[in-house]
Design an enzyme around this catalytic site. Sequence first.
Site, PDB file in Angstrom:
ATOM      1  CD  GLU A 151      -3.117   0.938   2.142  1.00 57.66           C
ATOM      2  OE1 GLU A 151      -4.111   0.284   1.786  1.00 57.66           O
ATOM      3  OE2 GLU A 151      -2.982   1.431   3.287  1.00 57.66           O
ATOM      4  CG  HIS A 155       4.833 -29.049   4.882  1.00 58.05           C
ATOM      5  ND1 HIS A 155       5.279 -30.305   4.554  1.00 58.05           N
ATOM      6  CD2 HIS A 155       5.516 -28.667   5.999  1.00 58.05           C
ATOM      7  CE1 HIS A 155       6.186 -30.693   5.454  1.00 58.05           C
ATOM      8  NE2 HIS A 155       6.344 -29.715   6.335  1.00 58.05           N
ATOM      9  CE  LYS A 166     -11.596   2.614   1.500  1.00 58.18           C
ATOM     10  NZ  LYS A 166     -11.024   3.489   2.558  1.00 58.18           N
TER      11      LYS A 166
END
Length: 551
Positions: A361, A392, A517
């Site tokens: 960000e 894994h 947004k």
Amino acid sequence: MSNNPYPSARKSSYWTQLQQLAEQPWSIVDLFAHDDKRAQRFYAEANAIYMDYSKQCIDETVLTGLLNLAQSCELSARIKDLMQGAMVNTSEQRAALHTALRLPESAALVVAEQNVVKDVHHSLTQVERLSARIRNGTWRGFSGKAITDVVNIGVGGSDLGPLMATAALDEWADTDIVVHFVSNMDGTQLDNLLKRLNAETTLFIISSKSFGTVDTLSNAKTALSWLLETAVLNSGSQKSVLRRHFIGISANRSKMSAWGIHPEHQLQLWDWVGGRFSLWSAIGLAIAIRIGMSQFRELLAGANAMDEHFATADFKENLPVLLGLLAVWNSTFLQIHAHTVLPYDGRLAYLPSYLTQLEMESNGKSVTHDGSHIDYNTCPILWGEIGSNAQHAFYQLLHQGTQHVSCDFIACVRHYDDNEQNTSLQHQHELSLSNCLAQSRVLAFGNAAIADVNATACEADKYKHYRGNQPSTTLLIDELTPHSLGELIALYEHKVYVMASIWDVNPFDQWGVEMGKQMAETVYQAMQQNTSAPFDTSTNQLLEHIKQLAE
């Protein structure tokens, strides 16, 4: 447009030199073969942190070039401006004063004729007062019962920072009060949590710098409705619920008041605190509740110690500077577009997610301070996981995939007390450390990491071949404490600033978050009004399908 006064590193001759050096074939195996003293020279340490970067694809010429590049963009002056409250957030015309949040009370930092240290410690005193009331049972819910659970409602830095630190330092907790974190907009987290909580003994912290973030406020509204359902049955009022069950943390006092947060329960933020740099502020209330204010202050002190190191250490020995320059070398010059953070300590489980936001960000930018389009690669794609779990999961790609990835290995040297009761746990800790060191070795050297490897067999069974040459840095912490965690987090904060300085981007804004947004609000209004909207045909078709199912 920006008034950034600094020269661009991109225009420096050192940039061109590094581009030429990056075109050479770099082999970590060859670097060690020609220099068996690398590990004794390519390292740095400060306070509780030891950094080994000998497994990076660099030599003395590259390191000198990177240090010269830093000087060419006046990194020293940039660091000074950051620390002294200059307007380093150029697109929003603000300072970025997260370092002031951890200055000692005796310090003074005057910005716009205001001693911000005084304001910071006034806020910390409020944090101490409220956290003490909650921890000692003085704070009571609407029915008179003491608080047993605290729910931090936030998103982004208002969630990831305190969540990461609280989880990392849980062994320092000295209270039975449980702290929970909610961030998900769709309500799943909150719904599952509320089914297990007692409304009479649950306190909510609403953390939002603007107090207008829809994710946070939608969860807060649902929490209030849940509380009122129980309160009404027990003759409680909305006024009592709001006063006894909510604390607000924001830079917008008027919106907190309008929502119903009692003035005594409003904690102050400032516009010069970015969300992803805010855990040191009142946003850290949840941390203080869980581990106590004295330990929270140790967290601040650790960060301040790293601030001092960053501001004063020679660049050749400066951990944040070196870590940032190595990241620039890998991403911009070697074209390594992915980076993974691998803590070999379960207490640091949320650190990769925290750093994902902090770095991407901050530095996921494509224009410079003056608005010019960037023609070089900036922030790599970052992700990570606890190392033993990652082995894994995605280590297969790291070892044998086609992608070049740089890595940060993080481990704590000491963990469990050396006594008979902890023998098994100490053994597990040593296993974890050995895996950390082994994995960085194999990533660097490939099959050559094992001296007796059968080269002929590997040639015949090529699916067993480890190509190596994946660069990595190993960070060793003496032991995980509030102080050393503060150092580690501040180290990465300053790494981000170093990278941004070289790339000439502003790491303190996040305009890329805003457009989505705004569009979401438009789509939401169209859904509520049940009308068509001027969207692309795909969006309109999806809206129609949603409406049909809803009916």
